[in-house]
Structure formats: C-alpha cells, structure tokens
Write a protein that holds these residues in place. Structure first.
Motif, short mmCIF file in Angstrom:
data_model
loop_
_atom_site.label_atom_id
_atom_site.label_comp_id
_atom_site.label_asym_id
_atom_site.label_seq_id
_atom_site.Cartn_x
_atom_site.Cartn_y
_atom_site.Cartn_z
N ALA A 1 0.82 -1.21 0.00
CA ALA A 1 0.00 0.00 0.00
C ALA A 1 0.86 1.26 0.00
N ALA A 2 1.88 1.28 0.85
CA ALA A 2 2.74 2.47 0.94
C ALA A 2 3.55 2.65 -0.33
N MET A 3 4.03 1.56 -0.91
CA MET A 3 4.84 1.66 -2.12
C MET A 3 3.99 2.13 -3.30
N ARG A 4 2.77 1.62 -3.38
CA ARG A 4 1.88 2.05 -4.46
C ARG A 4 1.57 3.54 -4.33
N ALA A 5 1.24 4.00 -3.11
CA ALA A 5 0.93 5.41 -2.90
C ALA A 5 2.15 6.28 -3.19
N ARG A 6 3.32 5.83 -2.75
CA ARG A 6 4.55 6.59 -2.98
C ARG A 6 4.82 6.76 -4.47
N ALA A 7 4.42 5.78 -5.28
CA ALA A 7 4.63 5.87 -6.72
C ALA A 7 3.56 6.70 -7.41
N LEU A 8 2.29 6.52 -7.01
CA LEU A 8 1.19 7.12 -7.76
C LEU A 8 0.92 8.58 -7.41
N VAL A 9 1.12 8.96 -6.16
CA VAL A 9 0.81 10.35 -5.76
C VAL A 9 1.61 11.36 -6.58
N PRO A 10 2.95 11.19 -6.74
CA PRO A 10 3.69 12.15 -7.57
C PRO A 10 3.27 12.11 -9.04
N LEU A 11 2.90 10.94 -9.54
CA LEU A 11 2.45 10.85 -10.94
C LEU A 11 1.15 11.62 -11.13
N ARG A 12 0.27 11.52 -10.15
CA ARG A 12 -0.99 12.28 -10.22
C ARG A 12 -0.70 13.78 -10.16
N ALA A 13 0.21 14.17 -9.28
CA ALA A 13 0.56 15.59 -9.15
C ALA A 13 1.25 16.11 -10.41
N ALA A 14 1.93 15.21 -11.14
CA ALA A 14 2.64 15.61 -12.36
C ALA A 14 1.70 15.71 -13.55
N GLY A 15 0.43 15.39 -13.35
CA GLY A 15 -0.54 15.56 -14.42
C GLY A 15 -0.70 14.36 -15.33
N CYS A 16 -0.35 13.16 -14.86
CA CYS A 16 -0.57 11.97 -15.68
C CYS A 16 -2.06 11.81 -15.96
N GLU A 17 -2.37 11.27 -17.11
CA GLU A 17 -3.76 11.13 -17.53
C GLU A 17 -4.50 10.14 -16.63
N ALA A 18 -5.81 10.35 -16.51
CA ALA A 18 -6.63 9.50 -15.65
C ALA A 18 -6.56 8.04 -16.10
N SER A 19 -6.51 7.82 -17.43
CA SER A 19 -6.45 6.44 -17.93
C SER A 19 -5.14 5.77 -17.55
N GLU A 20 -4.05 6.53 -17.60
CA GLU A 20 -2.75 5.98 -17.20
C GLU A 20 -2.76 5.59 -15.73
N LEU A 21 -3.29 6.48 -14.90
CA LEU A 21 -3.32 6.22 -13.47
C LEU A 21 -4.24 5.05 -13.14
N ALA A 22 -5.36 4.95 -13.84
CA ALA A 22 -6.28 3.84 -13.60
C ALA A 22 -5.63 2.51 -13.94
N GLU A 23 -4.90 2.46 -15.05
CA GLU A 23 -4.22 1.23 -15.43
C GLU A 23 -3.11 0.90 -14.44
N ALA A 24 -2.38 1.93 -13.99
CA ALA A 24 -1.32 1.70 -13.02
C ALA A 24 -1.89 1.20 -11.69
N GLU A 25 -3.01 1.77 -11.28
CA GLU A 25 -3.64 1.34 -10.03
C GLU A 25 -4.16 -0.09 -10.12
N ALA A 26 -4.51 -0.52 -11.33
CA ALA A 26 -5.05 -1.87 -11.51
C ALA A 26 -3.98 -2.95 -11.51
N VAL A 27 -2.72 -2.55 -11.63
CA VAL A 27 -1.62 -3.53 -11.64
C VAL A 27 -1.52 -4.20 -10.27
N ARG A 28 -1.40 -5.52 -10.26
CA ARG A 28 -1.18 -6.25 -9.01
C ARG A 28 0.30 -6.08 -8.62
N LEU A 29 0.53 -5.39 -7.52
CA LEU A 29 1.88 -5.14 -7.04
C LEU A 29 2.20 -6.13 -5.92
#
Length: 323
Positions: free
Chosen positions: A179-207
């Motif tokens: 959970a912490a590693m996923r958040a650490r990766a995705l929060v900066p990507l969201r802040a950097a303006g990554c597209e919603a579709s990119e973030l949704a696909e990244a969130e769907a990856v089984r880590l």
C-alpha cells in the motif's frame, strides 16, 4: 527427481491409485531484459548542480522527462501488441485456406519468424522491479501494455535496488509494504498531471511487495563484496523463476556491476568491444538491454549474450553517483 503418492481405500490395505509427481522442468536458458528507470529528480538535480535538491530528499521520483521516457516505452510495447494481433489474425486467415502441404504457409501460420526483442518483452513471463520509487513508477507506466495483456503481477525484488554509494540519498527507501509503495509511486504521478487512464491502469496492476514488508534499504555504503552477494542472489532468483523471459526495471550502477562481474568469457572473447562498453558505461535512462543467460554453461558467469533492445543514446560514459 519425482515422487509417488498413493491414495488408498479406507477399507482396504491395497492402493487403488498411484500418482507420480514429476518435477517441473524450468528453462535453462533465460532472457533477462534490463530496463533502466526514467530520469528522476535526482538525475536532474545532478545535471544542474542543485545540491539542495540532492540532499533534502531521498528516494526521488521521476521528473517530467522520466515520465515521458516511460510513456515512450509503453507506446512502443503497445504498438508491438497491435502488430502481433494483426499478424496472428493474418496467420489464422492464411491457415484456414492454406494447403496443409505448403511449408511456407504452415510456417507463417505457426509464427515461424523469430520474435523481435520488443515482442519478447511485451510477451515476457515475469515482470520485476526495484523497490525504489523511480523504478516502480517506470514499471507501472512503461510496462502497462504487457502487464495488462498478460494479467501478470509486478513483483518487487529488493535485490534489484540500487547500489548504496557514499552520499547516495536516492538509494534510501521510504516506503514499506504494497500500500505504501503504491501510494509513494502514484501520488507524484498524479501531481505531475498523468492522464486518468494511465493512473487507472497503473492502479489496476497487481503489485507483489512481499519482499519489501520490512525495511529493505541500506543506510551505509555497500562494499563491493556485499553488492556481489546481492547480485548472486538476484541471478539465483532469475534461474529459479518458472518463466523463461523476465523484465526487470532497475538502476545504472547495479546493472553495470552485474555486467562487470557476470559476463561469460566466450561473450567477452567474441565481442570484446561491446563487452568493454557494457562494463565501463551505464545504460541511459529509459533504455533496455536484452541479456541471455545460460547457468548450466556459464556457472557464476551466465551472461552469454547482450543486445540493446531500446536505445536512447543507450550507453553513456561512466557517471559518478548517478542512479
């Protein structure tokens, strides 16, 4: 060596069914794709001589250029997937009307043409990443097409973390557990303006972060002997993997240490110039190197071949503490 298991009827001493459990044969020759993470804010700070940015943070994330590099690789993999689907459809159509005695048609239908490196990568059996944020981000963005198509997990390999050099703040981890590693990766990507579709696909990856459920980083510089031991463990994981083709997102110094210590003598003799470049240079951000490993033949030096699969000025002169 196999074993036997007998299933007996409760009312009889005689076995009524015997199952022989055979060992699973793992492929002895493996393909390992080394993918260097995209450019990070640490890399950018080094280029600009921004000492404050270097020492005020740890486990730096991708910068805008690094995100673009990861997207570029994702685009190349997605294009290769589209080409593969078209070729399979064409082969299926050809097989439906072909004369079964026609060798050329049979080969085409069977996909006899050897796969390109990109095709091997998009169809890889396993996908691994260093636990450091810039590598996890690169894997989540760049390998999305392959992870989605294969339905495979992204496995964190702590042995793939960057070598800890003196003053290497970017080799200090911050996140433990999935959970912490996923958040650490995705929060900066969201802040950097990554597209919603990119973030949704990244969130769907089984880590799969089972290896990183406790502190996995070093706070002191690692000796050459410790790094060699860690690399040997990583190669043992590659050898023990069920899949033949493995994609690994990681770091320049660790990759160079791997190439400096584990190239097979025959490869060095056959390709001395390339071997020297691999041992003396670093992989550029976002570049991909394809390695072939043969443990039975090479023992502690299993790398029998190396080819640049994706290049963005792929090999650069020695970088000092540039991760």
């Amino acid at each position: 060596m196999g074993s036997e298991m007998c299933i007996r009827d409760r009312g009889s001493a005689a076995p009524v069914l015997t199952l022989q459990l055979l060992p699973v044969a793992r492929p002895r020759r493996k393909v390992l794709f080394l993918i260097r993470h995209g450019e990070s804010t640490w890399n950018e700070a080094q280029q600009r001589g921004n000492v404050v940015a270097l020492v005020s943070q740890s486990d730096h994330a991708l910068n805008a250029n690094g995100i673009a590099q990861a997207r570029r690789l994702a685009g190349a993999l997605a294009a290769e997937q589209r080409l593969l689907r078209a070729e399979l459809a064409e082969a299926a159509a050809a097989a439906a009307v072909a004369d079964p005695t026609d060798k050329l048609a049979a080969d085409a239908a069977a996909g006899a043409r050897p796969p390109s490196a990109l095709r091997e990568l998009v169809c890889a059996d396993e996908f691994w990443t260093s636990p450091l944020t810039r590598a996890v981000q690169t894997a989540l963005l760049a390998l999305r097409p392959a992870l989605r198509a294969q339905g495979a997990p992204l496995r964190v390999r702590t042995n793939a973390r960057e070598k800890k050099n003196r003053g290497g703040f970017d080799s200090l981890g911050t996140a433990v557990g999935e959970a912490a590693m996923r958040a650490r990766a995705l929060v900066p990507l969201r802040a950097a303006g990554c597209e919603a579709s990119e973030l949704a696909e990244a969130e769907a990856v089984r880590l799969d972060a089972a290896e990183a459920e406790s502190m996995w980083w070093d706070t002191s510089p690692e000796s050459a002997a410790i790094v060699r031991e860690r690399l040997s463990e990583l190669l043992a994981q590659v050898d023990g993997a069920d899949g033949r083709v493995i994609a690994l997102v990681g770091h320049s110094h660790l990759f160079r240490a791997l190439l400096q210590t584990h190239l097979h003598a025959d490869f060095c003799a056959d390709s001395p110039a390339l071997a020297d470049r691999l041992r003396g240079s670093v992989l550029a951000n976002g570049a991909v190197l394809r390695l072939e490993l043969d443990v039975e033949r090479g023992g502690p030096h299993p790398i029998v071949d190396a080819t640049v699969a994706v290049s963005y000025t792929h090999l650069r002169a020695h970088e000092t503490d540039s991760y």
